[in-house]
Design a protein around this motif. Structure first.
Motif, PDB file in Angstrom:
ATOM      1  N   PHE A 271       0.718  -1.287   0.047  1.00 37.77           N
ATOM      2  CA  PHE A 271      -0.009  -0.033   0.206  1.00 37.77           C
ATOM      3  C   PHE A 271       0.841   1.201  -0.083  1.00 37.77           C
ATOM      4  CE2 PHE A 271      -2.475   3.533   2.480  1.00 37.77           C
ATOM      5  CZ  PHE A 271      -3.391   3.400   1.438  1.00 37.77           C
ATOM      6  N   VAL A 272       1.782   1.151   1.029  1.00 42.89           N
ATOM      7  CA  VAL A 272       2.872   2.427   1.131  1.00 42.89           C
ATOM      8  C   VAL A 272       3.500   2.736  -0.185  1.00 42.89           C
ATOM      9  CG1 VAL A 272       4.734   3.789   2.401  1.00 42.89           C
ATOM     10  CG2 VAL A 272       3.114   2.015   3.348  1.00 42.89           C
ATOM     11  N   GLN A 273       4.057   1.587  -0.786  1.00 40.79           N
ATOM     12  CA  GLN A 273       5.163   1.701  -2.086  1.00 40.79           C
ATOM     13  C   GLN A 273       4.381   1.989  -3.181  1.00 40.79           C
ATOM     14  OE1 GLN A 273       7.559  -1.365  -2.189  1.00 40.79           O
ATOM     15  NE2 GLN A 273       8.508  -0.901  -4.173  1.00 40.79           N
ATOM     16  N   PHE A 274       3.173   1.300  -3.258  1.00 38.11           N
ATOM     17  CA  PHE A 274       2.509   1.904  -4.831  1.00 38.11           C
ATOM     18  C   PHE A 274       1.359   2.723  -4.667  1.00 38.11           C
ATOM     19  CE2 PHE A 274       4.060  -2.765  -4.971  1.00 38.11           C
ATOM     20  CZ  PHE A 274       5.132  -2.487  -6.109  1.00 38.11           C
ATOM     21  N   VAL A 275       0.812   2.981  -3.617  1.00 32.60           N
ATOM     22  CA  VAL A 275      -0.369   3.986  -3.519  1.00 32.60           C
ATOM     23  C   VAL A 275      -0.269   5.063  -2.811  1.00 32.60           C
ATOM     24  CG1 VAL A 275      -2.754   4.005  -2.903  1.00 32.60           C
ATOM     25  CG2 VAL A 275      -1.942   1.777  -3.406  1.00 32.60           C
ATOM     26  N   TYR A 276       0.413   4.952  -1.629  1.00 29.11           N
ATOM     27  CA  TYR A 276       0.709   6.351  -0.831  1.00 29.11           C
ATOM     28  C   TYR A 276       1.972   6.999  -1.214  1.00 29.11           C
ATOM     29  CZ  TYR A 276       0.812   9.184   3.488  1.00 29.11           C
ATOM     30  OH  TYR A 276       0.695  10.165   4.255  1.00 29.11           O
ATOM     31  N   GLU A 277       3.211   6.543  -1.654  1.00 22.55           N
ATOM     32  CA  GLU A 277       4.305   7.224  -1.930  1.00 22.55           C
ATOM     33  C   GLU A 277       4.152   7.907  -3.274  1.00 22.55           C
ATOM     34  OE1 GLU A 277       7.110   8.112  -0.602  1.00 22.55           O
ATOM     35  OE2 GLU A 277       6.347   7.499   1.054  1.00 22.55           O
ATOM     36  N   PRO A 278       3.394   7.483  -4.442  1.00 25.02           N
ATOM     37  CA  PRO A 278       3.320   8.186  -5.632  1.00 25.02           C
ATOM     38  C   PRO A 278       2.475   9.336  -5.486  1.00 25.02           C
ATOM     39  CG  PRO A 278       2.971   5.807  -5.920  1.00 25.02           C
ATOM     40  CD  PRO A 278       3.108   5.906  -4.440  1.00 25.02           C
ATOM     41  N   ILE A 279       1.484   9.324  -4.790  1.00 28.89           N
ATOM     42  CA  ILE A 279       0.589  10.681  -4.277  1.00 28.89           C
ATOM     43  C   ILE A 279       1.287  11.660  -3.772  1.00 28.89           C
ATOM     44  CG2 ILE A 279      -1.477  11.443  -3.292  1.00 28.89           C
ATOM     45  CD1 ILE A 279      -2.776   8.595  -3.765  1.00 28.89           C
ATOM     46  N   ARG A 280       2.183  10.985  -2.549  1.00 25.90           N
ATOM     47  CA  ARG A 280       2.870  11.904  -1.828  1.00 25.90           C
ATOM     48  C   ARG A 280       3.961  12.585  -2.710  1.00 25.90           C
ATOM     49  NH1 ARG A 280       7.168  12.020   2.124  1.00 25.90           N
ATOM     50  NH2 ARG A 280       8.126  10.522   1.200  1.00 25.90           N
ATOM     51  N   VAL A 281       4.544  12.047  -3.569  1.00 25.29           N
ATOM     52  CA  VAL A 281       5.724  12.625  -4.335  1.00 25.29           C
ATOM     53  C   VAL A 281       5.095  13.443  -5.382  1.00 25.29           C
ATOM     54  CG1 VAL A 281       7.398  11.990  -5.850  1.00 25.29           C
ATOM     55  CG2 VAL A 281       7.271  10.556  -4.114  1.00 25.29           C
TER      56      VAL A 281
END
Length: 845
Positions: A271-281
């Motif tokens: 979840f963190v790698q593929f969903v949360y991080e791209p949005i955060r970046v």
């Protein structure tokens, strides 16, 4: 640019598998109206740019000014779905067009009656929860109401932008936060679930949870991301969705999925790698104005061609909003949840019918509701009245459960007090127009088939708050059950016009006010005062504003200080059997009083035990749960006040002549006495009166109602006075959210106001505390402002009516708080100052 015409809507209304009726429910300020805007924008009613700021469903001026929703508002939306979006949909459907009847409801506890009215006429609910604040008191209340009405929920975790912009949380921390919110919601759903509906719990990997940011108009479910990554990983979407939630970790270095975290630094939760991080970046790049990086990312995502040239010139937040809206449009995620996971009327009415229909569940009407049959007899429930632009007139807003309602059709209107076979509360009238609610405006249509919401013109003189409508000739139809509200009107004010000449305006205004709100009660006291009862301070304030500005044309009114209703109760058995003689000295009644068992008054309030139950079922509940004797429980004569209240009259006499002849007179007296108790003419609560013996004149003419009713009332009062009478006061459950440094102020305010705290919890991962306390309603006026002053505006209280609590002091001995209260109430009602002594009600043999 509106993407549909009324004719298209009307054609879709016949396709019952492609309709979704849903309400948006949540705690106050969790973002319901803001989120609804994205859906409205997708249907083309408002511009996508304005979505999130316009709050189209807040139709009244004071709703826009205060930024809260007060009335629930309906709007019908039409969507064309693509084949690609529907390829995994397994339910029945006809074509790709969908009609969604959406109702935006208020989150404030004072208006929870509006939520009940909205839930009754919908089949699904979108529950909105703030990702930072989590599940709050009102979230629980509305969820409980929804599951009680057998409504299927889906969840959206809202205000996601706060995680990125305000709190700057790391991915793992955000994940545990979301997990906790979803688990809390699932605990509530599991507690109140109904086996007929099936499992109501929601899971992100099943697609029943979405993550959204209503203000910026973007949202996603895990399906959105699973679709993007499935081809990359070469798996199918369902497998990919499971990987994106729960304990699934991916290490880009080894390109392997594991169930446990490995020691390598590159290994991260899916979840963190593929969903949360791209949005955060992406959000960080927009906010830092790193245009090169932003447009490199939009190229990769394939959304650069969708951006207009002027969009690319934006900077900071507007740029972020535009890009996120283009990449993850909110309506796609929400529509997918609604269409896939909420039931159509055809599905929902099968399991809702036994909760709705009062009559036998195998007659034509119940069958028509169950099959959602447009050719069957008309069954329509009006759940609330909406004031129209034309002053003083109302639309009757409701839902067609079976049959069709058409312009000019003659209908039978069955009010809440209608009993089949009688003429009471029954009207025959023509429907002048049938219209659809479109937020601020109404559009006329010829007729509306079952499974849809509708507003009717021309019936407002005959419907007070809610009613059931059926065809003119259907004499044997039973009405649809009345709604159960989760709050009760405990705060009352007296109103009078400043200029005596405005009295007719006031009387007319009160009639209209009681129509416009499902909860408010307007009555005239014997002293001639006009009383308005509401659920709390805010509710009353809005009602009074409506009364003065809308329903009385601006005539000025004077409002008394708020008054709280009390209840009278008994705390012990009567110390002796009381006896009263009738005025002609030929009849004697012997009775005694005792308190009801703990929990029984609440069971009667909730409708578990009541006068209309099957006597066998009632006997079983009373004997098993409350330890009653089976013989006694068969001999309940009446419940009171208003034939439904939490007091009972029981016959325990053995072999007495003529007893049945005076039963009606005794029941009438009991209704009277339990509505106006002996101490200060307030309702009684939790009292049982037992008839031990009666000695009656053998000639029927000497034991008529005129002799028996006053005597019975006197003996009931005597019983109450001999059984340790006490006053009961209403208690609010207050939930307060505040940071740690404000706790001192909160405790000192609660101590001044006789409140006591029973739970104090820190929210994991935040410095904010959740405090729950009990606070007497009498002390709650001005509580909010005092609390804000004491904590310099950091504490947010929410008061919900919780229970009645017996006051310990004896109101009949002088010099304590309870006796002062009794004197105040008597003075206000214009009674003589001191309660009458026992000798006035009891006769010596």
């Amino acid at each position: 640019m509106v993407k549909f015409t009324i004719d298209q809507l009307r054609q879709l209304m016949d396709v019952k598998h492609n309709i979704r009726n849903m309400s948006v429910i949540a705690h106050v300020d969790h973002g319901k109206s803001t989120l609804t805007d994205s859906l409205v924008a997708a249907a083309g009613i408002i511009a996508v740019e304005a979505a999130g700021d316009q709050r189209l469903t807040d139709t009244r001026q004071d709703e826009q000014d205060r930024c809260i929703t007060i009335k629930s508002t309906g709007i019908s939306l039409f969507y064309e779905m693509e084949d690609a979006d529907l390829k995994n949909f397994t339910g029945k459907r006809e074509g790709n067009n969908y009609l969604i009847n959406l109702i935006d409801s208020p989150g404030h506890v004072d208006f929870s009656s509006e939520v009940t009215a909205a839930l009754r006429i919908t089949d699904g609910a979108l529950v909105v929860v703030d990702c930072v604040e989590g599940v709050c008191v009102q979230t629980e209340t509305v969820l409980r109401q929804a599951l009680g009405e057998r409504i299927k929920p889906v969840l959206t975790v809202n205000k996601l932008d706060r995680c990125f912009l305000e709190l700057m949380v790391e991915g793992e921390e955000a994940y545990t936060g979301f997990l906790r919110v979803i688990e809390n919601a699932n605990v509530i759903m599991a507690t109140y679930t109904d086996e007929r509906v099936g499992d109501c719990q929601v899971y992100p990997d099943k697609g029943t949870v979405s993550f959204s940011a209503g203000l910026h108009g973007w949202a996603f479910t895990l399906t959105t991301f699973a679709r993007m990554y499935a081809s990359k990983f070469g798996t199918d979407e369902t497998k990919m969705m499971e990987r994106l939630w729960g304990d699934n970790f991916f290490d880009p270095a080894t390109k392997k999925w594991t169930k446990k975290r490995t020691d390598s630094k590159t290994c991260q939760r899916g979840f963190v790698q593929f969903v949360y991080e791209p949005i955060r970046v992406l959000i960080k790049a927009c906010m830092d104005d790193d245009r090169k990086k932003v447009f490199a990312m939009t190229d990769k995502l394939g959304i650069t061609p969708l951006l207009k040239s002027e969009d690319k010139e934006l900077i900071g937040k507007p740029l972020m909003k535009r890009i996120m809206q283009t990449w993850l449009p909110a309506q796609n995620a929400l529509l997918e949840m609604m269409i896939y996971h909420l039931p159509s009327p055809a599905v929902a009415q099968v399991y809702r019918v036994d909760n709705l229909y009062e009559g036998p569940l195998d007659d034509v009407y119940a069958t028509a509701i169950r099959n959602c049959d447009p050719e069957g007899p008309l069954m329509l429930y009006v759940s609330k009245m909406i004031p129209s632009n034309d002053k003083g007139r109302f639309f009757a807003f409701g839902r067609v459960f079976a049959g069709k309602v058409a312009t000019g059709q003659k209908v039978r209107i069955m009010g809440p007090n209608y009993a089949p076979g009688s003429k009471k509360d029954l009207y025959l009238k023509n429907v002048q127009r049938t219209v659809l609610c479109m937020g601020r405006r109404q559009d006329a249509v010829e007729d509306v088939p079952c499974g849809n919401t509708v507003a009717l013109v021309g019936l407002d003189q005959f419907i007070t708050k809610n009613a059931t409508l059926t065809n003119e000739k259907c004499d044997d139809a039973h009405p649809i059950k009345a709604m159960k509200f989760s709050v009760s009107p405990v705060v009352r004010v007296a109103v009078e016009p400043k200029v005596a000449g405005d009295l007719p305006k006031l009387v007319e205004g009160l009639k209209r006010l009681s129509k416009s709100d499902p909860m408010v009660q307007c009555s005239i006291e014997e002293t001639g005062e006009h009383i308005i009862a509401g659920a709390g301070e805010l509710h009353l304030e809005i009602c009074l504003k409506d009364l003065q500005e809308d329903f009385m044309g601006g005539a000025e009114i004077r409002v008394s200080d708020p008054v709280v209703s009390f209840r009278e109760t008994v705390t012990a058995e009567s110390d002796h059997t009381c006896m009263s003689k009738s005025p002609n000295k030929h009849n004697r009644l012997y009775m005694s009083a005792r308190p009801l068992e703990d929990g029984l008054p609440e069971a009667i309030d909730e409708g578990k035990v009541g006068p209309r139950d099957d006597p066998k079922v009632r006997t079983k509940i009373l004997s098993e749960e409350f330890g009653w004797d089976k013989e006694t429980s068969r001999k309940i004569w009446a419940f009171g006040p208003d034939t439904m209240g939490p007091n009972m009259l029981i016959d325990v006499a053995k072999g007495v002549q003529y007893l049945n002849e005076i039963k009606d007179s005794c029941v009438a007296a009991f209704q009277w006495a339990s509505k106006e108790g002996v101490m200060c003419e307030e309702n009684m609560r939790g009292c049982v009166f037992e008839v031990h013996d009666v000695v009656l004149h053998s000639d029927a003419i000497h034991r008529g109602g005129g002799q028996i009713i006053p005597t019975c009332r006197r003996v009931l009062y005597a019983c109450e006075l001999t059984a340790d009478p006490r006053l009961m006061e209403p208690i609010y459950l207050v939930e307060i959210q505040a940071p740690e440094n404000a706790l001192g102020g909160i405790y000192s305010v609660l101590n001044q106001k006789r409140g006591h705290v029973f739970e104090e919890m820190q929210r994991p991962g935040t410095p904010i505390y959740n405090i729950k306390a009990y606070l007497p309603v009498v002390e709650s006026f001005g509580f909010t402002s005092t609390l804000r002053a004491a904590t310099s505006g950091q504490a947010f209280p929410q008061c919900v009516f919780d229970h009645w609590e017996t006051m310990v002091q004896d109101p009949l001995s002088e010099g304590n708080a309870a006796s002062t209260l009794v004197l105040d109430i008597r003075k206000r009602k214009g009674l003589k100052p001191n309660p009458s002594p026992l000798a006035e009600y009891e006769d010596k043999i």
